[in-house]
Design an enzyme around this catalytic site. Structure first.
Site, PDB file in Angstrom:
ATOM      1  N   LYS A   1       5.915   1.064   7.584  1.00 21.47           N
ATOM      2  CA  LYS A   1       6.878   1.874   6.846  1.00 21.47           C
ATOM      3  C   LYS A   1       7.560   2.881   7.789  1.00 21.47           C
ATOM      4  O   LYS A   1       7.102   3.086   8.919  1.00 21.47           O
ATOM      5  CB  LYS A   1       6.146   2.573   5.697  1.00 21.47           C
ATOM      6  CG  LYS A   1       5.578   1.607   4.637  1.00 21.47           C
ATOM      7  CD  LYS A   1       4.740   2.376   3.614  1.00 21.47           C
ATOM      8  CE  LYS A   1       4.209   1.467   2.507  1.00 21.47           C
ATOM      9  NZ  LYS A   1       3.366   2.230   1.547  1.00 21.47           N
TER      10      LYS A   1
ATOM     11  N   TYR B   1       9.266  -3.366  -4.405  1.00 16.85           N
ATOM     12  CA  TYR B   1       8.269  -2.650  -5.215  1.00 16.85           C
ATOM     13  C   TYR B   1       8.517  -2.792  -6.723  1.00 16.85           C
ATOM     14  O   TYR B   1       8.033  -1.970  -7.501  1.00 16.85           O
ATOM     15  CB  TYR B   1       8.240  -1.169  -4.820  1.00 16.85           C
ATOM     16  CG  TYR B   1       7.478  -0.901  -3.535  1.00 16.85           C
ATOM     17  CD1 TYR B   1       6.133  -1.227  -3.408  1.00 16.85           C
ATOM     18  CD2 TYR B   1       8.111  -0.305  -2.440  1.00 16.85           C
ATOM     19  CE1 TYR B   1       5.426  -0.974  -2.229  1.00 16.85           C
ATOM     20  CE2 TYR B   1       7.413  -0.047  -1.263  1.00 16.85           C
ATOM     21  CZ  TYR B   1       6.065  -0.376  -1.171  1.00 16.85           C
ATOM     22  OH  TYR B   1       5.377  -0.114  -0.014  1.00 16.85           O
TER      23      TYR B   1
ATOM     24  N   PHE C   1       5.924   7.639  -9.495  1.00 18.00           N
ATOM     25  CA  PHE C   1       6.277   7.819  -8.077  1.00 18.00           C
ATOM     26  C   PHE C   1       7.261   6.769  -7.562  1.00 18.00           C
ATOM     27  O   PHE C   1       7.578   6.746  -6.371  1.00 18.00           O
ATOM     28  CB  PHE C   1       4.998   7.811  -7.213  1.00 18.00           C
ATOM     29  CG  PHE C   1       4.139   6.582  -7.366  1.00 18.00           C
ATOM     30  CD1 PHE C   1       4.422   5.420  -6.663  1.00 18.00           C
ATOM     31  CD2 PHE C   1       3.039   6.583  -8.231  1.00 18.00           C
ATOM     32  CE1 PHE C   1       3.636   4.276  -6.805  1.00 18.00           C
ATOM     33  CE2 PHE C   1       2.239   5.438  -8.368  1.00 18.00           C
ATOM     34  CZ  PHE C   1       2.548   4.287  -7.653  1.00 18.00           C
TER      35      PHE C   1
ATOM     36  N   ARG D   1      -5.718  -6.533   4.062  1.00 14.99           N
ATOM     37  CA  ARG D   1      -5.899  -5.340   3.210  1.00 14.99           C
ATOM     38  C   ARG D   1      -7.112  -4.534   3.666  1.00 14.99           C
ATOM     39  O   ARG D   1      -7.111  -3.304   3.589  1.00 14.99           O
ATOM     40  CB  ARG D   1      -6.070  -5.765   1.747  1.00 14.99           C
ATOM     41  CG  ARG D   1      -4.847  -6.426   1.130  1.00 14.99           C
ATOM     42  CD  ARG D   1      -3.810  -5.460   0.663  1.00 14.99           C
ATOM     43  NE  ARG D   1      -4.269  -4.572  -0.386  1.00 14.99           N
ATOM     44  CZ  ARG D   1      -3.476  -3.748  -1.074  1.00 14.99           C
ATOM     45  NH1 ARG D   1      -2.175  -3.701  -0.811  1.00 14.99           N
ATOM     46  NH2 ARG D   1      -3.954  -2.955  -2.000  1.00 14.99           N
TER      47      ARG D   1
ATOM     48  N   THR E   1      -5.388   2.469  -0.604  1.00 14.27           N
ATOM     49  CA  THR E   1      -4.027   2.977  -0.794  1.00 14.27           C
ATOM     50  C   THR E   1      -3.921   4.460  -0.453  1.00 14.27           C
ATOM     51  O   THR E   1      -2.986   4.883   0.228  1.00 14.27           O
ATOM     52  CB  THR E   1      -3.586   2.731  -2.255  1.00 14.27           C
ATOM     53  OG1 THR E   1      -3.666   1.327  -2.506  1.00 14.27           O
ATOM     54  CG2 THR E   1      -2.175   3.219  -2.505  1.00 14.27           C
TER      55      THR E   1
ATOM     56  N   ASN F   1       1.751   6.634   3.739  1.00 14.37           N
ATOM     57  CA  ASN F   1       0.559   5.892   4.187  1.00 14.37           C
ATOM     58  C   ASN F   1       0.875   4.742   5.155  1.00 14.37           C
ATOM     59  O   ASN F   1       0.102   3.815   5.310  1.00 14.37           O
ATOM     60  CB  ASN F   1      -0.279   5.443   2.988  1.00 14.37           C
ATOM     61  CG  ASN F   1       0.451   4.493   2.066  1.00 14.37           C
ATOM     62  OD1 ASN F   1       1.610   4.165   2.304  1.00 14.37           O
ATOM     63  ND2 ASN F   1      -0.219   4.030   1.027  1.00 14.37           N
TER      64      ASN F   1
ATOM     65  N   HIS G   1       2.405  -1.326   4.657  1.00 15.47           N
ATOM     66  CA  HIS G   1       2.313  -2.153   3.455  1.00 15.47           C
ATOM     67  C   HIS G   1       1.658  -3.488   3.811  1.00 15.47           C
ATOM     68  O   HIS G   1       1.932  -4.047   4.874  1.00 15.47           O
ATOM     69  CB  HIS G   1       3.708  -2.445   2.884  1.00 15.47           C
ATOM     70  CG  HIS G   1       3.684  -3.532   1.852  1.00 15.47           C
ATOM     71  ND1 HIS G   1       3.353  -3.285   0.548  1.00 15.47           N
ATOM     72  CD2 HIS G   1       3.881  -4.879   1.954  1.00 15.47           C
ATOM     73  CE1 HIS G   1       3.356  -4.441  -0.120  1.00 15.47           C
ATOM     74  NE2 HIS G   1       3.678  -5.415   0.711  1.00 15.47           N
TER      75      HIS G   1
ATOM     76  N   GLU H   1       6.824 -11.915  -1.176  1.00 13.98           N
ATOM     77  CA  GLU H   1       7.311 -10.931  -0.200  1.00 13.98           C
ATOM     78  C   GLU H   1       7.806 -11.599   1.080  1.00 13.98           C
ATOM     79  O   GLU H   1       8.818 -11.187   1.650  1.00 13.98           O
ATOM     80  CB  GLU H   1       6.202  -9.911   0.095  1.00 13.98           C
ATOM     81  CG  GLU H   1       5.941  -9.026  -1.125  1.00 13.98           C
ATOM     82  CD  GLU H   1       4.693  -8.163  -1.039  1.00 13.98           C
ATOM     83  OE1 GLU H   1       4.395  -7.460  -2.016  1.00 13.98           O
ATOM     84  OE2 GLU H   1       3.996  -8.190   0.010  1.00 13.98           O
TER      85      GLU H   1
END
Ligand code: GDP
Ligand code: MG
Length: 160
Positions: free
Chosen positions: A20, A60, A68, A96, A102, A123, A126, A137
């Protein structure tokens, strides 16, 4: 030839990983790639781009009802993102695990988020949360011609 989206459940499984804008601007691209690479996963697609707000909203879309959501889409489209496709056995789930929880406050030390960031809204990375979302994705962010086939280290990483 491996399909663009990979073959879930085999060593040709694929996942979508994105660093990100905070991760890119903080200079963590190499650090993050290093962690996936040294695990044994294979980098088959990579590009840097500045997502539009619309692309962030599409990426998203599942979270559109969350409070959020607007902030998240602003964050994701606020700068350059490094978009990647990684391949390997169990790469969706293990990816992951490498990333961590998260909320970085709950991510275990040793994970990417546990080691490198503090707040859930910043964070840094992704990763697809299932083989179905990986498929969606990868298709959203990559064209077939943007993913490369090469030999790699598979014969040393896998028993067979
Ligand atoms: P992920 O799959 O671990 O990235 O988490 P989710 O898919 O649940 O959420 C997507 C992203 O939304 C997260 O990585 C965070 O950047 C952000 N996010 C999730 N929950 C919250 C929250 O409670 N507050 C804020 N500000 N951002 C959140
Ligand atoms: Mg998610």
């Amino acid at each position: 030839k491996t399909p663009l989206v990979g073959v879930p459940g085999t060593k040709f499984e694929r996942t979508f990983i994105a660093i990100k804008p905070d991760g890119v601007n903080r200079g963590l691209v190499g650090e993050i790639i290093c962690r996936f690479e040294r695990k044994g996963f294979k980098l088959v697609g990579i590009k840097i781009l500045h997502p539009t707000k619309a692309q962030a909203e599409e990426h998203y879309a599942d979270l559109s009802t969350k409070p959020f959501f607007a902030g998240l889409c602003n964050y994701f489209s606020s700068g350059a993102v490094v978009a990647m496709v990684w391949e390997g056995k169990g790469v969706v789930k293990t990816g992951r695990t490498l990333i961590g929880a998260t909320n970085p406050a709950e991510s275990t030390p040793g994970t990417i988020r546990g080691d490198l960031c503090i707040e859930v809204g910043r964070n840094i990375i992704h990763g697809s949360d299932s083989t179905d979302s990986a498929k969606a994705e990868i298709t959203l962010w990559f064209k077939d011609s943007e993913v490369a086939e090469y030999q790699g280290n598979q014969t040393w990483v896998y028993e067979k």
